[in-house]
Design an enzyme around this catalytic site. Structure first.
Site, mmCIF file in Angstrom:
data_model
loop_
_atom_site.group_PDB
_atom_site.id
_atom_site.type_symbol
_atom_site.label_atom_id
_atom_site.label_comp_id
_atom_site.label_asym_id
_atom_site.label_seq_id
_atom_site.Cartn_x
_atom_site.Cartn_y
_atom_site.Cartn_z
ATOM 1 N N GLU A 28 -64.554 66.144 -19.408
ATOM 2 C CA GLU A 28 -64.419 66.902 -18.175
ATOM 3 C C GLU A 28 -63.394 66.176 -17.321
ATOM 4 O O GLU A 28 -63.170 64.982 -17.493
ATOM 5 C CB GLU A 28 -65.762 66.973 -17.441
ATOM 6 C CG GLU A 28 -66.059 65.777 -16.532
ATOM 7 C CD GLU A 28 -66.113 64.424 -17.230
ATOM 8 O OE1 GLU A 28 -66.425 64.381 -18.439
ATOM 9 O OE2 GLU A 28 -65.826 63.399 -16.566
ATOM 10 N N LYS A 49 -58.492 54.859 -15.585
ATOM 11 C CA LYS A 49 -59.302 55.666 -16.494
ATOM 12 C C LYS A 49 -58.988 55.425 -17.969
ATOM 13 O O LYS A 49 -59.852 55.585 -18.819
ATOM 14 C CB LYS A 49 -59.149 57.151 -16.153
ATOM 15 C CG LYS A 49 -59.790 57.495 -14.812
ATOM 16 C CD LYS A 49 -60.056 58.968 -14.686
ATOM 17 C CE LYS A 49 -60.832 59.296 -13.431
ATOM 18 N NZ LYS A 49 -59.993 59.217 -12.215
ATOM 19 N N SER A 76 -56.730 51.648 -7.749
ATOM 20 C CA SER A 76 -57.187 52.317 -8.974
ATOM 21 C C SER A 76 -56.107 53.156 -9.655
ATOM 22 O O SER A 76 -56.171 53.364 -10.865
ATOM 23 C CB SER A 76 -58.406 53.188 -8.673
ATOM 24 O OG SER A 76 -58.130 54.098 -7.627
HETATM 25 C C1 LIG Z 1 -60.678 59.400 -10.965
HETATM 26 C C2 LIG Z 1 -60.132 58.437 -10.015
HETATM 27 C C3 LIG Z 1 -60.946 57.779 -9.086
HETATM 28 C C4 LIG Z 1 -62.399 58.063 -8.926
HETATM 29 O O1 LIG Z 1 -63.198 57.834 -10.047
HETATM 30 P P1 LIG Z 1 -64.167 56.584 -10.141
HETATM 31 O O2 LIG Z 1 -64.983 56.862 -11.345
HETATM 32 O O3 LIG Z 1 -64.990 56.550 -8.897
HETATM 33 O O4 LIG Z 1 -63.335 55.390 -10.274
HETATM 34 C C5 LIG Z 1 -60.355 56.830 -8.274
HETATM 35 N N1 LIG Z 1 -59.043 56.558 -8.324
HETATM 36 C C6 LIG Z 1 -58.221 57.191 -9.202
HETATM 37 C C7 LIG Z 1 -56.779 56.844 -9.210
HETATM 38 C C8 LIG Z 1 -58.733 58.150 -10.061
HETATM 39 O O5 LIG Z 1 -57.914 58.757 -10.908
#
Ligand SMILES: *Cc1c(COP(=O)(O)O)cnc(C)c1O
Length: 387
Positions: free
Chosen positions: A112, A90, A371
């Site tokens: 948000e 993010k 992610s």
């Molecule tokens: C917020 C988050 C997601 C989901 O958000 P996307 O916009 O779909 O990427 C996935 N993995 C992590 C570690 C997150 O913090």
């Protein structure tokens, strides 16, 4: 193609901007500024500087040898967004948008957050760029992620718990949009996922595309060819669209998004307008956005980015679901075999890789977008496993 389909901000029939006139003016101005700066050499030089010196990019593409051996089949590579500053993908988007906000003269950032990860990324970027920061968060989520609330406050942000509706991410988005309409003259809304009215999905994809820009270069260096499949989890869809972006025009690369089976937006959603844009949405019997629940707060959203909706309908990408049990199992398995504790969100992608890898040949390559890291989830998993 019809004229509407060629319009900016549309992905097939999805996307667009369905907002009140006053908010539309704000979106039009934002759009104009984004297109003005996105290819500006000075802007990109500054963006690259912060991605390198502050976020810690580029992130490694780690060959998960033990996991590949255990599962038998494809070679598994992990794109390590978990190693970024603040622990997830993010921050890529937060830095990009805050640099744009700075150029637009904004002094106040609002955002948000669901799991709290986007709130932490935003509060972090605001601290560094000396911006006032207000984070809207569903009241239920402030309880689920109390430590992230404290992190945001440590970073100097004001966290506003939202009690309306279910007290979840969707309700926090509504409150943030209300704030923007009232304060658009000095305020920039830093949206955390590839959702919302145009230009947000396009802008968030742009800033997250660095993931596949790097992974493509890295896999070509390591293996001399493109991967056979790229797997990512989807909440709103930002890490997935960033992980897919540089492979979308490569038909040999399978693109697979993974959702919780309790929030199967792409697998079961229908076209509808939510939060100012058209996408696949999970609706209940009364036609209202369905109550969703996921053990991973970041995947808990009844809508999905418009480009994913289009990739699904056009058949370019596939979307699958995994169960909580599969996620919990692989959360522990990745920790044990590779020494990497994944975010519960990311564990969804890994759980699907576990099903797919054994069906593939040993010379095939699978990239899993990791992610985020799982430190934020360790206590929750501890509680769940005790039961
Ligand atoms: C917020 C988050 C997601 C989901 O958000 P996307 O916009 O779909 O990427 C996935 N993995 C992590 C570690 C997150 O913090």
């Amino acid at each position: 193609m019809s004229q509407q389909l060629q319009q900016e901000g549309y992905f097939g029939e999805f996307g667009g901007s369905f907002v009140p006139p006053q908010l539309q003016e704000v979106m039009d101005y934002l759009s104009e500024q984004f297109y003005k700066f996105k290819d500006d050499p000075e802007f990109n030089e500054e963006l690259r500087y912060y991605l390198r010196e502050y976020v810690g990019r580029e992130s490694p593409l780690t060959y998960a040898q033990r996991l590949s051996d255990d599962w038998g089949g494809a070679k598994i590579y992990l794109k390590r967004e978990d190693l970024n500053h603040t622990g997830a993908h993010k921050i890529n988007n937060a830095i990009g948008q805050i640099l744009l906000a700075k150029r637009m003269g904004a002094k106040r950032i609002i955002a948000e957050t669901g799991a709290g990860q986007h709130g932490v990324a935003t509060a972090t970027a605001c601290a560094m760029f000396d911006m006032e920061c207000v984070i809207y968060m569903g009241a239920e989520d402030t309880r689920r992620q109390a430590l992230n609330v404290f992190r945001m406050e440590l970073l100097g942000a004001t966290v506003v718990p939202v009690n309306k509706g279910q007290g979840r991410l969707k309700d926090a988005v509504d409150e943030a949009l209300n704030d923007l309409v009232e304060n658009y003259q000095n305020t920039f809304y830093l949206l955390g996922s590839a959702v919302g009215p145009h230009p947000f999905p396009t802008m968030v994809k742009h800033f997250q595309s660095v993931i596949s820009e790097e992974s493509r270069r890295q896999i070509l260096e390591k293996e001399g060819r493109l991967p056979d499949a790229v797997i990512a989890c989807v909440g709103g869809g930002s890490n997935a669209i960033g992980a897919f972006a540089h492979y979308i025009d490569e038909p040999s690369v399978r693109l697979i998004g993974v959702e919780p089976d309790q929030a199967p937006t792409l697998t079961q959603g229908v076209p509808s307008v939510i939060h100012g844009f058209k996408c696949l949405v999970l609706l209940d019997e009364e036609g209202q956005p369905q109550k969703t629940y996921s053990i991973a707060a970041g995947l808990d959203y009844p809508g999905i980015g418009p480009e994913h909706s289009h990739l699904k309908v056009s058949g370019r990408a596939e979307y699958a679901t995994v169960t909580n049990e599969e996620v919990l199992e692989v959360f522990q398995e990745l920790s044990r075999t590779e020494g990497i504790i994944p975010a519960l969100e990311s564990a969804h992608a890994v759980a699907y890789a576990k099903k797919l890898a054994p069906t593939m040949h040993k010379d095939q390559i699978l990239i899993v977008n990791l992610s985020g890291r799982g430190d934020k989830d360790v206590e929750q998993v501890f509680q769940m496993l005790k039961k």
